[in-house]
Design a protein around this motif. Structure first.
Motif, PDB file in Angstrom:
ATOM      1  N   SER A  74       0.840  -1.189   0.000  1.00 47.16           N
ATOM      2  CA  SER A  74       0.000   0.000   0.000  1.00 47.16           C
ATOM      3  C   SER A  74       0.881   1.247   0.000  1.00 47.16           C
ATOM      4  O   SER A  74       1.816   1.357   0.799  1.00 47.16           O
ATOM      5  N   VAL A  75       0.576   2.178  -0.890  1.00 50.81           N
ATOM      6  CA  VAL A  75       1.368   3.400  -1.006  1.00 50.81           C
ATOM      7  C   VAL A  75       1.194   4.247   0.253  1.00 50.81           C
ATOM      8  O   VAL A  75       0.072   4.583   0.633  1.00 50.81           O
ATOM      9  N   VAL A  76       2.316   4.562   0.898  1.00 48.33           N
ATOM     10  CA  VAL A  76       2.298   5.417   2.086  1.00 48.33           C
ATOM     11  C   VAL A  76       2.875   6.800   1.790  1.00 48.33           C
ATOM     12  O   VAL A  76       2.668   7.737   2.550  1.00 48.33           O
ATOM     13  N   ALA A  77       3.585   6.929   0.675  1.00 47.76           N
ATOM     14  CA  ALA A  77       4.136   8.225   0.265  1.00 47.76           C
ATOM     15  C   ALA A  77       4.501   8.151  -1.215  1.00 47.76           C
ATOM     16  O   ALA A  77       4.780   7.082  -1.739  1.00 47.76           O
ATOM     17  N   TYR A  78       4.464   9.301  -1.856  1.00 45.09           N
ATOM     18  CA  TYR A  78       4.963   9.406  -3.230  1.00 45.09           C
ATOM     19  C   TYR A  78       5.832  10.652  -3.305  1.00 45.09           C
ATOM     20  O   TYR A  78       5.705  11.565  -2.488  1.00 45.09           O
ATOM     21  N   ASN A  79       6.715  10.674  -4.268  1.00 46.60           N
ATOM     22  CA  ASN A  79       7.686  11.752  -4.384  1.00 46.60           C
ATOM     23  C   ASN A  79       7.029  12.964  -5.042  1.00 46.60           C
ATOM     24  O   ASN A  79       7.001  13.086  -6.260  1.00 46.60           O
ATOM     25  N   GLU A  80       6.512  13.867  -4.202  1.00 43.61           N
ATOM     26  CA  GLU A  80       5.806  15.054  -4.685  1.00 43.61           C
ATOM     27  C   GLU A  80       6.716  15.982  -5.495  1.00 43.61           C
ATOM     28  O   GLU A  80       6.237  16.727  -6.349  1.00 43.61           O
ATOM     29  N   GLU A  81       8.013  15.933  -5.224  1.00 43.16           N
ATOM     30  CA  GLU A  81       8.954  16.798  -5.944  1.00 43.16           C
ATOM     31  C   GLU A  81       8.973  16.519  -7.445  1.00 43.16           C
ATOM     32  O   GLU A  81       9.312  17.393  -8.238  1.00 43.16           O
ATOM     33  N   LEU A  82       8.599  15.296  -7.829  1.00 41.09           N
ATOM     34  CA  LEU A  82       8.646  14.931  -9.246  1.00 41.09           C
ATOM     35  C   LEU A  82       7.603  15.667 -10.078  1.00 41.09           C
ATOM     36  O   LEU A  82       7.747  15.771 -11.289  1.00 41.09           O
ATOM     37  N   HIS A  83       6.545  16.203  -9.441  1.00 38.82           N
ATOM     38  CA  HIS A  83       5.547  16.970 -10.185  1.00 38.82           C
ATOM     39  C   HIS A  83       6.179  18.196 -10.830  1.00 38.82           C
ATOM     40  O   HIS A  83       5.908  18.514 -11.989  1.00 38.82           O
ATOM     41  N   ASP A  84       7.011  18.896 -10.068  1.00 40.57           N
ATOM     42  CA  ASP A  84       7.650  20.112 -10.573  1.00 40.57           C
ATOM     43  C   ASP A  84       9.046  19.872 -11.141  1.00 40.57           C
ATOM     44  O   ASP A  84       9.544  20.701 -11.903  1.00 40.57           O
ATOM     45  N   ALA A  85       9.665  18.728 -10.773  1.00 35.62           N
ATOM     46  CA  ALA A  85      11.037  18.460 -11.207  1.00 35.62           C
ATOM     47  C   ALA A  85      11.204  16.984 -11.596  1.00 35.62           C
ATOM     48  O   ALA A  85      11.934  16.243 -10.940  1.00 35.62           O
ATOM     49  N   PRO A  86      10.515  16.543 -12.685  1.00 33.16           N
ATOM     50  CA  PRO A  86      10.626  15.135 -13.081  1.00 33.16           C
ATOM     51  C   PRO A  86      12.041  14.727 -13.467  1.00 33.16           C
ATOM     52  O   PRO A  86      12.392  13.548 -13.412  1.00 33.16           O
ATOM     53  N   GLU A  87      12.872  15.710 -13.806  1.00 32.14           N
ATOM     54  CA  GLU A  87      14.258  15.418 -14.196  1.00 32.14           C
ATOM     55  C   GLU A  87      15.077  14.852 -13.035  1.00 32.14           C
ATOM     56  O   GLU A  87      16.171  14.323 -13.249  1.00 32.14           O
ATOM     57  N   LEU A  88      14.550  14.902 -11.804  1.00 28.83           N
ATOM     58  CA  LEU A  88      15.242  14.274 -10.671  1.00 28.83           C
ATOM     59  C   LEU A  88      15.449  12.784 -10.915  1.00 28.83           C
ATOM     60  O   LEU A  88      16.425  12.210 -10.427  1.00 28.83           O
ATOM     61  N   VAL A  89      14.546  12.166 -11.670  1.00 31.47           N
ATOM     62  CA  VAL A  89      14.706  10.741 -11.990  1.00 31.47           C
ATOM     63  C   VAL A  89      15.977  10.531 -12.804  1.00 31.47           C
ATOM     64  O   VAL A  89      16.698   9.563 -12.587  1.00 31.47           O
ATOM     65  N   ASN A  90      16.271  11.451 -13.723  1.00 29.98           N
ATOM     66  CA  ASN A  90      17.502  11.365 -14.502  1.00 29.98           C
ATOM     67  C   ASN A  90      18.724  11.741 -13.674  1.00 29.98           C
ATOM     68  O   ASN A  90      19.758  11.079 -13.744  1.00 29.98           O
ATOM     69  N   ASP A  91      18.596  12.802 -12.897  1.00 31.05           N
ATOM     70  CA  ASP A  91      19.738  13.344 -12.170  1.00 31.05           C
ATOM     71  C   ASP A  91      20.174  12.471 -10.999  1.00 31.05           C
ATOM     72  O   ASP A  91      21.362  12.396 -10.687  1.00 31.05           O
ATOM     73  N   ASP A  92      19.213  11.823 -10.330  1.00 35.46           N
ATOM     74  CA  ASP A  92      19.510  11.099  -9.096  1.00 35.46           C
ATOM     75  C   ASP A  92      18.511   9.949  -8.916  1.00 35.46           C
ATOM     76  O   ASP A  92      17.675   9.990  -8.009  1.00 35.46           O
ATOM     77  N   PRO A  93      18.567   8.929  -9.780  1.00 36.69           N
ATOM     78  CA  PRO A  93      17.529   7.897  -9.771  1.00 36.69           C
ATOM     79  C   PRO A  93      17.411   7.108  -8.469  1.00 36.69           C
ATOM     80  O   PRO A  93      16.338   6.581  -8.170  1.00 36.69           O
ATOM     81  N   TYR A  94      18.477   7.027  -7.666  1.00 39.72           N
ATOM     82  CA  TYR A  94      18.450   6.211  -6.460  1.00 39.72           C
ATOM     83  C   TYR A  94      18.155   6.989  -5.181  1.00 39.72           C
ATOM     84  O   TYR A  94      17.980   6.383  -4.126  1.00 39.72           O
ATOM     85  N   ASP A  95      18.099   8.295  -5.236  1.00 43.59           N
ATOM     86  CA  ASP A  95      17.799   9.085  -4.042  1.00 43.59           C
ATOM     87  C   ASP A  95      16.701  10.098  -4.354  1.00 43.59           C
ATOM     88  O   ASP A  95      15.537   9.845  -4.108  1.00 43.59           O
ATOM     89  N   GLY A  96      17.047  11.241  -4.905  1.00 41.19           N
ATOM     90  CA  GLY A  96      16.062  12.290  -5.167  1.00 41.19           C
ATOM     91  C   GLY A  96      14.988  11.908  -6.164  1.00 41.19           C
ATOM     92  O   GLY A  96      13.898  12.476  -6.158  1.00 41.19           O
ATOM     93  N   GLY A  97      15.270  10.917  -7.021  1.00 38.70           N
ATOM     94  CA  GLY A  97      14.320  10.505  -8.051  1.00 38.70           C
ATOM     95  C   GLY A  97      13.471   9.303  -7.695  1.00 38.70           C
ATOM     96  O   GLY A  97      12.884   8.676  -8.582  1.00 38.70           O
ATOM     97  N   TRP A  98      13.388   8.946  -6.398  1.00 37.45           N
ATOM     98  CA  TRP A  98      12.539   7.825  -5.987  1.00 37.45           C
ATOM     99  C   TRP A  98      11.095   8.101  -6.405  1.00 37.45           C
ATOM    100  O   TRP A  98      10.697   9.253  -6.615  1.00 37.45           O
ATOM    101  N   LEU A  99      10.284   7.046  -6.519  1.00 34.84           N
ATOM    102  CA  LEU A  99       8.908   7.200  -6.982  1.00 34.84           C
ATOM    103  C   LEU A  99       7.886   7.114  -5.857  1.00 34.84           C
ATOM    104  O   LEU A  99       7.176   8.076  -5.588  1.00 34.84           O
ATOM    105  N   VAL A 100       7.777   5.940  -5.234  1.00 36.80           N
ATOM    106  CA  VAL A 100       6.802   5.747  -4.155  1.00 36.80           C
ATOM    107  C   VAL A 100       7.425   4.958  -3.011  1.00 36.80           C
ATOM    108  O   VAL A 100       8.399   4.231  -3.204  1.00 36.80           O
ATOM    109  N   GLU A 101       6.817   5.113  -1.842  1.00 35.29           N
ATOM    110  CA  GLU A 101       7.151   4.284  -0.689  1.00 35.29           C
ATOM    111  C   GLU A 101       5.898   3.489  -0.355  1.00 35.29           C
ATOM    112  O   GLU A 101       4.795   4.046  -0.333  1.00 35.29           O
ATOM    113  N   ILE A 102       6.075   2.196  -0.111  1.00 33.59           N
ATOM    114  CA  ILE A 102       4.929   1.336   0.179  1.00 33.59           C
ATOM    115  C   ILE A 102       5.136   0.580   1.491  1.00 33.59           C
ATOM    116  O   ILE A 102       6.268   0.356   1.910  1.00 33.59           O
TER     117      ILE A 102
END
Length: 128
Positions: free
Chosen positions: A75-103
């Protein structure tokens, strides 16, 4: 490419960081390189229940749109709200700042079906 040792990996190029009964999910360095520049990410709301291998959103890059698939269920308990305004975080830092969801994990045994960093690195070498 980076393959952090502490993570588990799926054949669909997702990573899992286990933190007790919870798991943080994201796409691998290999996946973000293959996708190219990420332009938007669609993620589920808190409370959304995932089954292993379910689609739970999408990621859009300049050249394609790809579904996101859950490497483990919960069950999703959090999602990375920063990705709405900065989706490039997935490219820049896929293992930390670019995380998607926490379950909250529904079945920790599903983790046994995932690959270690070494196994995933071998898998990526085969598919290239």
């Amino acid at each position: 490419m980076d393959f952090p040792e502490e993570l588990k990996y799926s054949k669909e190029h997702f990573w899992v960081r286990v933190e007790g009964n919870r798991a943080v999910l994201g796409i691998t360095d290999y996946a973000q390189i293959e996708l190219g520049g990420i332009t938007s990410v669609e993620l589920p709301d808190v409370g959304y229940d995932l089954e292993q291998d379910d689609s739970f959103g999408s990621i859009e890059a300049r050249k394609t749109v790809a579904d996101l698939y859950a490497p483990v269920g919960g069950s999703v308990v959090a999602y990375n709200e920063e990705l709405h305004d900065a989706p490039e975080l997935v490219n820049d830092d896929p293992y930390d700042g670019g995380w998607l969801v926490e379950i909250e994990l529904s079945d920790k045994e599903e983790l046994n079906l995932l690959m270690s960093a070494d196994d995933y690195q071998d898998y990526v070498a085969e598919v290239e």
